[in-house]
Design a protein around this motif. Structure first.
Motif, PDB file in Angstrom:
ATOM      1  N   THR A  35      14.955  26.117 -51.304  1.00  0.00           N
ATOM      2  CA  THR A  35      13.847  25.051 -50.922  1.00  0.00           C
ATOM      3  C   THR A  35      13.740  24.838 -49.604  1.00  0.00           C
ATOM      4  O   THR A  35      14.520  24.506 -49.039  1.00  0.00           O
ATOM      5  CB  THR A  35      14.004  23.911 -51.813  1.00  0.00           C
ATOM      6  N   HIS A  36      12.596  25.112 -48.779  1.00  0.00           N
ATOM      7  CA  HIS A  36      12.570  24.963 -47.512  1.00  0.00           C
ATOM      8  C   HIS A  36      11.843  23.648 -47.147  1.00  0.00           C
ATOM      9  O   HIS A  36      11.166  22.938 -47.585  1.00  0.00           O
ATOM     10  CB  HIS A  36      11.742  26.245 -46.844  1.00  0.00           C
ATOM     11  N   ILE A  37      12.078  23.433 -45.689  1.00  0.00           N
ATOM     12  CA  ILE A  37      11.499  22.345 -45.037  1.00  0.00           C
ATOM     13  C   ILE A  37      10.445  22.764 -43.878  1.00  0.00           C
ATOM     14  O   ILE A  37      11.058  23.378 -42.914  1.00  0.00           O
ATOM     15  CB  ILE A  37      12.300  21.382 -44.481  1.00  0.00           C
ATOM     16  N   GLY A  38       9.233  22.705 -44.141  1.00  0.00           N
ATOM     17  CA  GLY A  38       8.576  23.281 -43.180  1.00  0.00           C
ATOM     18  C   GLY A  38       7.808  21.979 -42.344  1.00  0.00           C
ATOM     19  O   GLY A  38       7.031  22.590 -41.135  1.00  0.00           O
ATOM     20  N   CYS A  39       7.615  20.982 -42.611  1.00  0.00           N
ATOM     21  CA  CYS A  39       7.070  19.907 -41.738  1.00  0.00           C
ATOM     22  C   CYS A  39       7.637  18.591 -41.908  1.00  0.00           C
ATOM     23  O   CYS A  39       7.607  17.931 -40.882  1.00  0.00           O
ATOM     24  CB  CYS A  39       5.585  19.830 -42.425  1.00  0.00           C
ATOM     25  N   ASP A  40       8.037  18.178 -42.874  1.00  0.00           N
ATOM     26  CA  ASP A  40       8.681  16.843 -43.331  1.00  0.00           C
ATOM     27  C   ASP A  40       7.484  15.616 -43.429  1.00  0.00           C
ATOM     28  O   ASP A  40       7.746  14.598 -43.407  1.00  0.00           O
ATOM     29  CB  ASP A  40       9.575  16.371 -42.097  1.00  0.00           C
ATOM     30  N   THR A  41       6.306  16.106 -43.441  1.00  0.00           N
ATOM     31  CA  THR A  41       5.246  15.405 -43.379  1.00  0.00           C
ATOM     32  C   THR A  41       4.250  15.412 -44.646  1.00  0.00           C
ATOM     33  O   THR A  41       3.147  15.142 -44.454  1.00  0.00           O
ATOM     34  CB  THR A  41       4.375  15.247 -42.034  1.00  0.00           C
ATOM     35  N   HIS A  43       2.724  17.919 -45.825  1.00  0.00           N
ATOM     36  CA  HIS A  43       1.602  18.778 -45.563  1.00  0.00           C
ATOM     37  C   HIS A  43       1.937  20.264 -45.748  1.00  0.00           C
ATOM     38  O   HIS A  43       0.789  21.176 -46.472  1.00  0.00           O
ATOM     39  CB  HIS A  43       1.300  19.025 -43.982  1.00  0.00           C
ATOM     40  N   CYS A  44       2.893  20.854 -45.853  1.00  0.00           N
ATOM     41  CA  CYS A  44       3.154  22.300 -45.822  1.00  0.00           C
ATOM     42  C   CYS A  44       3.362  22.698 -47.212  1.00  0.00           C
ATOM     43  O   CYS A  44       3.232  23.931 -47.711  1.00  0.00           O
ATOM     44  CB  CYS A  44       4.016  22.732 -44.974  1.00  0.00           C
ATOM     45  N   GLY A  45       4.193  22.054 -48.143  1.00  0.00           N
ATOM     46  CA  GLY A  45       4.573  22.388 -49.622  1.00  0.00           C
ATOM     47  C   GLY A  45       5.680  23.368 -49.647  1.00  0.00           C
ATOM     48  O   GLY A  45       6.125  23.927 -50.806  1.00  0.00           O
ATOM     49  N   ALA A  46       6.429  23.761 -48.366  1.00  0.00           N
ATOM     50  CA  ALA A  46       7.366  24.804 -48.672  1.00  0.00           C
ATOM     51  C   ALA A  46       8.765  24.007 -49.509  1.00  0.00           C
ATOM     52  O   ALA A  46       9.416  24.669 -49.972  1.00  0.00           O
ATOM     53  CB  ALA A  46       7.922  25.023 -47.247  1.00  0.00           C
ATOM     54  N   CYS A  47       8.618  22.665 -49.449  1.00  0.00           N
ATOM     55  CA  CYS A  47       9.636  21.910 -50.184  1.00  0.00           C
ATOM     56  C   CYS A  47       9.457  21.938 -51.728  1.00  0.00           C
ATOM     57  O   CYS A  47      10.033  20.975 -52.446  1.00  0.00           O
ATOM     58  CB  CYS A  47       9.792  20.565 -49.494  1.00  0.00           C
ATOM     59  N   GLU A 122     -10.500  32.782 -58.940  1.00  0.00           N
ATOM     60  CA  GLU A 122      -9.994  32.648 -57.629  1.00  0.00           C
ATOM     61  C   GLU A 122     -10.267  31.349 -56.822  1.00  0.00           C
ATOM     62  O   GLU A 122      -9.258  30.827 -56.258  1.00  0.00           O
ATOM     63  CB  GLU A 122     -10.688  33.794 -56.732  1.00  0.00           C
ATOM     64  N   GLU A 123     -11.526  30.721 -57.135  1.00  0.00           N
ATOM     65  CA  GLU A 123     -11.393  29.372 -56.707  1.00  0.00           C
ATOM     66  C   GLU A 123     -10.497  28.162 -56.999  1.00  0.00           C
ATOM     67  O   GLU A 123     -10.208  27.582 -56.261  1.00  0.00           O
ATOM     68  CB  GLU A 123     -12.851  28.915 -56.888  1.00  0.00           C
ATOM     69  N   GLU A 124     -10.240  28.361 -58.384  1.00  0.00           N
ATOM     70  CA  GLU A 124      -9.158  27.552 -59.013  1.00  0.00           C
ATOM     71  C   GLU A 124      -7.862  27.709 -58.605  1.00  0.00           C
ATOM     72  O   GLU A 124      -6.940  26.715 -58.227  1.00  0.00           O
ATOM     73  CB  GLU A 124      -9.377  27.485 -60.395  1.00  0.00           C
ATOM     74  N   ILE A 125      -7.345  28.731 -58.082  1.00  0.00           N
ATOM     75  CA  ILE A 125      -6.230  29.248 -57.566  1.00  0.00           C
ATOM     76  C   ILE A 125      -6.074  28.683 -56.173  1.00  0.00           C
ATOM     77  O   ILE A 125      -5.087  27.907 -55.840  1.00  0.00           O
ATOM     78  CB  ILE A 125      -5.973  30.729 -57.480  1.00  0.00           C
ATOM     79  N   ARG A 126      -7.149  28.902 -55.304  1.00  0.00           N
ATOM     80  CA  ARG A 126      -7.276  28.274 -54.161  1.00  0.00           C
ATOM     81  C   ARG A 126      -7.005  26.917 -53.908  1.00  0.00           C
ATOM     82  O   ARG A 126      -6.294  26.357 -53.112  1.00  0.00           O
ATOM     83  CB  ARG A 126      -8.399  28.849 -53.157  1.00  0.00           C
ATOM     84  N   LEU A 127      -7.834  26.149 -54.839  1.00  0.00           N
ATOM     85  CA  LEU A 127      -7.724  24.761 -54.707  1.00  0.00           C
ATOM     86  C   LEU A 127      -6.169  24.393 -55.193  1.00  0.00           C
ATOM     87  O   LEU A 127      -5.789  23.513 -54.851  1.00  0.00           O
ATOM     88  CB  LEU A 127      -8.675  24.205 -55.853  1.00  0.00           C
ATOM     89  N   GLY A 128      -5.738  25.241 -56.252  1.00  0.00           N
ATOM     90  CA  GLY A 128      -4.391  24.796 -57.013  1.00  0.00           C
ATOM     91  C   GLY A 128      -3.582  24.789 -55.983  1.00  0.00           C
ATOM     92  O   GLY A 128      -2.443  24.048 -55.924  1.00  0.00           O
ATOM     93  N   ILE A 129      -3.473  25.722 -54.799  1.00  0.00           N
ATOM     94  CA  ILE A 129      -2.387  25.902 -54.079  1.00  0.00           C
ATOM     95  C   ILE A 129      -2.730  25.262 -52.455  1.00  0.00           C
ATOM     96  O   ILE A 129      -2.113  25.585 -51.607  1.00  0.00           O
ATOM     97  CB  ILE A 129      -1.898  27.205 -53.804  1.00  0.00           C
ATOM     98  N   SER A 130      -4.043  24.331 -52.715  1.00  0.00           N
ATOM     99  CA  SER A 130      -4.313  24.036 -51.524  1.00  0.00           C
ATOM    100  C   SER A 130      -3.090  23.086 -50.656  1.00  0.00           C
ATOM    101  O   SER A 130      -3.450  22.614 -49.557  1.00  0.00           O
ATOM    102  CB  SER A 130      -5.540  23.210 -51.504  1.00  0.00           C
ATOM    103  N   GLY A 131      -2.114  22.406 -51.300  1.00  0.00           N
ATOM    104  CA  GLY A 131      -1.180  21.764 -50.783  1.00  0.00           C
ATOM    105  C   GLY A 131       0.078  22.517 -50.274  1.00  0.00           C
ATOM    106  O   GLY A 131       0.899  21.771 -49.852  1.00  0.00           O
ATOM    107  N   ASN A 132      -0.254  23.966 -50.360  1.00  0.00           N
ATOM    108  CA  ASN A 132       0.852  24.817 -49.823  1.00  0.00           C
ATOM    109  C   ASN A 132       0.288  25.526 -48.789  1.00  0.00           C
ATOM    110  O   ASN A 132      -0.655  26.407 -48.924  1.00  0.00           O
ATOM    111  CB  ASN A 132       1.474  25.617 -50.918  1.00  0.00           C
TER     112      ASN A 132
END
Ligand code: FES
Ligand code: FES
Length: 163
Positions: A35-41, A43-47, A122-132
């Motif tokens: 589980t990564h930390i990419g921003c702490d704010t 935004h990035c979803g790495a966590c 494709e659009e639903e996938i892009r929306l679904g991962i838009s927080g990452n």
């Protein structure tokens, strides 16, 4: 504060300060560094991890808020026999990662996405991962990886869309 939670099927108890973020419990105390930390704010979803099945940004929750929860991190995604989860296989097969920093969050997020919608557009996938966020791939192969996993889970052959 004393908390109890299950991580990847294993029970844990910990004494934590109320201000401790869940991501720091996971990474620093339990040494699950997938589980990564990419921003702490937020935004990035790495966590991103799954908390009672829902994707959450673990930099945005206090560890005490996860008291009693079942958490799955990327380390808990593989199948019981050690083979890759279909999404892990999909990201490998479809080249859905380059540096891999965003990948644990992408996979945990996509897991829920496919539970909610087994045949996303494709659009639903892009929306679904838009927080990452991914700074490497341009997202195209991530979308393909999610489509590959969706097809495999549905038991149908994966067909790449014409470019
Ligand atoms: S580290 Fe949590 S959203 Fe970026
Ligand atoms: S693969 Fe590098 S940030 Fe996504």
């Amino acid at each position: 504060m004393r908390i109890q939670l299950s991580i990847n099927g294993e029970k844990h108890e910990a004494d934590v300060e109320p201000r401790l973020l869940l991501v720091h419990l996971i990474r620093d105390m339990l040494r699950l560094t997938g589980t990564h930390i990419g921003c702490d704010t937020t935004h990035c979803g790495a966590c991103t991890v799954l908390l009672d099945g829902r994707p959450v940004k673990s930099c945005t929750l206090f560890a005490v808020q996860a008291n009693g929860a079942n958490i799955i991190t990327i380390e808990g995604m593989a199948n019981a026999d050690g083979t890759l989860h279909v999404l892990q296989e999909a990201f490998r097969e479809m080249h859905g990662l380059q540096c891999g920093f965003c990948t644990p969050g992408m996979i945990t997020r996509a897991h829920r996405l496919l539970q909610e919608n087994g045949n996303p557009s494709e659009e639903e996938i892009r929306l679904g991962i838009s927080g990452n966020l991914c700074r490497c791939t341009g997202y195209q192969n991530i979308v393909k990886a999610v489509q590959y996993a969706a097809a495999k889970l549905a038991g149908v052959p994966f067909q790449e869309a014409a470019e």
